[in-house]
Design an enzyme around this catalytic site. Structure first.
Site: not given
Lengths: 581, 174, 65
Positions: A234, A238, A385-387, A448-449
């Site tokens: 995580h 950042y 989300h992470f895109h 996903r994946r």
């Protein structure tokens, strides 16, 4: 007019090399991205479904680690040297850490790409392959070269951090009474939590995964190596995000024609990230057996408070843009928005990535909510989300930033402003389509994946829209993103092939409320690092102890392994080994 | 520090938002009774599942009037029971029952997810995921692995049949 | 508007009409935007938690008895 290459010609070469490395990773990684959306939706399947996972591993490692971190080291080198107005102590040393990172990245990439061959070459007695995805959860096993490459890459970043710190220490000796300039402060606090958090993945690799892949130990504790991955996993988000934040804080206000609204709050934000980035990793493991609910709840509280620095950033950055717009004659409650320099791709790219990051904030809040993870965990929602975060807030900010930085490090003006503008708009649009559809598909339970989310036994059903409509959006989005990437790469190459000319000054935004208003204690990095360490110990010592007690330090013996070491024997053996030396 | 009034107000609002999120999740636990997957399932030796009392002969077991336990082994690339398309039994339970799943892995990390519901857990070798679910209405659900587990991961699926009570013919050997 | 001939990334100094100091500047537009964001977040959170999540049963519950 003074550009970075005039001030720091040697460092400019290094920054340029690191950026070009980042763009190469982007070019290859983005190509796989397009192949993946076409494959998953079943539109065009170029690869076999087994090779899909090799492509997905390459996509994750090249974009999430290689592209982002090469750009980061370029940006932080620029930030340290520019804001301290000081050269790096030794260019030889600096090329050394850059070279280390390149070697590590190439080793990992070679191991991954060998997976595409029908008969991969054998090295160290094992077939070369690493189709283990970006998270490399054991007991899925990659070739030792993959683990070793990742470790070397991370060590390269550690040395880079040391290089920036010693530049800062030298500056501090010469300027004992001055406040640390904001860009340097941001780079240093980011490096501090990077050292703390990447220690977790380094231990996972060096102590457990590498010896296991070399056959030195028989097994691993899968929950332990997974937890150590997320100890880093995580904080690494950042690590990607902080360079983007840095650009939003120090470039966006200037581009808007204004000043940073509050230097003290910017420092508070980075201190909060130093404190809270790492003791939150278990929120990626809400759905893991073997971790007590109480630990998960504590980590959720930490994670929710980690929203604070991002929410503060939203205010400070938008207010700084508003300041610029009002200085340029903007009026009204919202009419000032029209006075912002929307024709400048650097500004527009960063502003749009900030807008999508606000949307990502929402899905991130859901992800942070402990029990609602039953709904979204490991679904396509997470990918959506992470895109928006790493794929837009970070990637689009870096691309827009490149339109400012490449002229800085080459002395050559941007090839074509319109191309840049079209590029950032296409990225924004493509990501809106793709991530919206991914979020919605995730709510239907689409995982996903996976190479083929089409099942024999059942179909995904939604109240509104169909899987076909969502697939079409994903493909449309992915195609726009691929076009955008091509325009970006062409613009960068054409700029670098161009002639030297007039480029903007190498400077960053001033402040409305400057460092003189921020308490000196904010610059006390030792204090914040100590508190960060305490928080990590509080969040992780009990869960890690429980995991080791349950499953053993080196695991219970998996898949045909006969030797089972009780944890006490393992620790005893380690102590003997250490004492024996 | 020189902080603008609006920004102070936003700081306050942000803190309220954070506390509100934590309160909602707490309500989900205390009020709605949603329980997290935790450490209560215990551990197993993944190499000796055949000798294990639960996983030696995995399947559905009735343990109370309307209470059932379902022991599932996830392996690359099937659920036993569950993957009926691979020749294993589907998971079959009656409606109006309380079902506790015990899921473990014989090889790598898998996922255990019933799409369209909130039944979703990681399956980690050496650990047993324990999750209790109330099935009220008869319905046929899908079951899938949602963590990458190898080259044929996308074919790791199965069926969970919740049948009307009067059509239920007991645990194993359906 | 900055002139189209400016290199991208140039602060549009030429167009600055007035200097605003920290005390003269009230970010009212930011306050409006961020309030809007706050309301959207609360609304979407409530919908996603109570409709999408709690309405998506069966859900993993505490062992009864």
């Amino acid at each position: 007019m003074t550009s970075y290459i005039d001030q720091f010609p040697e460092e400019a070469r290094l920054v340029k090399a690191a950026m070009v490395s980042a763009f190469l990773a982007l070019a290859v990684g983005a190509t796989f991205g397009l192949l993946q959306v076409l494959h998953r939706t079943g539109m065009v399947r170029v690869l076999s479904s087994a090779d899909y996972y090799t492509a997905l591993t390459a996509h994750g490692v090249l974009l999430a680690l290689t592209f982002t971190i090469f750009f980061l080291v370029a940006l932080f080198t620029w930030g340290i040297t520019t804001s301290l107005d000081r050269n790096l102590p030794s260019m030889r040393f600096a090329w050394g850490w850059y070279g280390t990172m390149v070697v590590g990245a190439l080793m990992a990439v070679v191991a991954i790409f060998a997976g595409f061959l029908t008969e991969p070459p054998t090295l160290l007695g094992e077939e070369l392959s690493a189709s283990v995805l970006f998270t490399f959860y054991a007991p899925l096993q990659a070739h030792p070269l993959f683990y070793l490459g990742l470790a070397i890459f991370v060590i390269g970043t550690w040395i880079a951090g040391y290089d920036w710190f010693r530049t800062y220490w030298a500056w501090k000796r010469d300027n004992p009474d001055e406040r640390t300039p904001l860009p340097a402060f941001m780079a240093l606090t980011t490096m501090l939590f990077w050292w703390l958090s990447s220690a977790g993945v380094a231990i996972a690799i060096v102590v457990f995964l590498l010896p296991w892949s070399l056959g030195i130990v028989d097994s691993v504790n899968p929950l332990l190596t997974r937890t150590l991955f997320w100890f880093f996993g995580h904080a690494v988000v950042y690590f990607w995000l902080m360079p983007a934040y840095m650009l939003w804080y120090i470039l966006l206000p200037k581009l808007s024609g204004g000043k940073l609204f509050s230097d003290p709050l910017a420092r508070v934000v980075f201190v909060l990230f130093l404190l809270l980035s790492t003791p939150t990793g278990i929120h990626h493991q809400y759905m893991d057996p073997g971790i007590a609910e109480g630990f998960k709840f504590i980590v959720m509280v930490n994670t929710m408070f980690l929203l604070l620095p991002s929410l503060l950033t939203a205010f400070t950055v938008v207010a700084s843009m508003e300041h610029g717009a009002r200085q340029r004659g903007g009026t009204g409650k919202l009419r000032w928005l029209g006075k912002l320099p929307w024709r400048d791709p650097v500004f527009t790219g960063m502003a749009l990535s900030g807008l999508l990051f606000a949307a990502a904030g929402f899905s991130g809040m859901i992800n942070a909510g402990m029990n609602i993870n039953y709904l979204v965990h490991n679904t396509f929602w997470i990918v959506g989300h992470f895109h928006l975060t790493v794929g837009t807030a970070v990637a689009l900010t870096f691309m827009a930033g490149s339109y400012w930085f490449i002229p800085q490090v080459t002395g050559k003006p941007l090839w074509n402003r319109t191309a840049g503008l079209v590029q950032v708009l296409l990225w924004f649009l493509g990501m809106v389509f793709m991530s919206n559809a991914m979020h919605r598909a995730g709510l239907l339970g689409v995982p996903r994946r996976t190479a083929e989310p089409q099942y024999e036994n059942f179909a995904f059903e939604g109240a509104i829209g169909s899987v076909g409509e969502l697939d079409a959006q994903v493909v449309l989005g992915g195609t726009l993103l691929a076009i955008s990437t091509i325009i970006f790469l062409v613009t960068i190459v054409m700029t670098m092939l161009g002639d030297r000319g007039e480029v903007p000054d190498n400077s960053y935004a001033g402040t409305l409320s400057g460092p003189e208003h921020s308490p000196a204690i904010l610059d006390n990095l030792k204090l914040w690092t100590a508190i960060a360490l305490v928080l990590i110990v509080l969040a992780y010592s009990l869960p890690l102890a429980a995991i080791v007690q349950r499953g053993g330090l080196f695991g219970p013996g998996i898949d045909g392994i006969t030797r089972v070491l009780p944890p006490i024997d393992t620790i005893g053996g380690l102590v003997e080994w250490v004492v024996g030396r | 520090m020189d902080i603008h009034t609006y920004e102070k107000a936003w700081l306050g609002a942000a803190l309220v938002l954070i506390v509100f999120f934590i309160a909602t999740v707490t309500y989900g636990t205390v009020g709605a009774g949603v329980e997290m997957i935790d450490d209560s399932g215990g551990t197993v030796d993944p190499n000796n599942l055949a000798d294990h009392e639960r996983f030696g002969d995995p399947g559905v077991e009735q343990v109370g009037e309307n209470e059932y336990e379902v022991n599932v082994i996830a392996s690359a690339f099937f659920f036993r029971p569950g993957s009926d398309q691979r020749g294993f039994d589907p998971i079959r339970v009656p409606a109006n029952s309380t079902v506790t799943f015990y899921v473990t892995s014989s090889d790598v990390i898998h996922g255990f997810s019933i799409p369209g519901t909130n039944v979703n857990t990681m399956v980690i070798p050496g650990e047993v995921a324990e999750l209790t679910v109330e099935f009220d209405e008869p319905e046929t659900y899908g079951l899938l692995c949602n963590e990458y587990c190898g080259f044929d991961h996308h074919n790791m699926e199965g069926t969970v049949e919740v049948v009307p009570e009067d059509q239920y013919d007991g645990g194993d050997g359906q | 508007m900055s002139q189209p001939t400016d290199p991208p990334g140039t602060p549009p100094d030429s167009a600055i009409e007035r200097e605003l100091t920290h005390d003269e500047f009230d970010p009212i537009g930011t306050a409006v935007l961020i309030t809007l964001y706050f309301l959207i977040l609360v609304g979407m959170w409530l919908f996603t938690y109570f409709v999408e999540f709690l309405g998506n049963g069966p859900t993993v519950v505490g062992v009864i008895g």
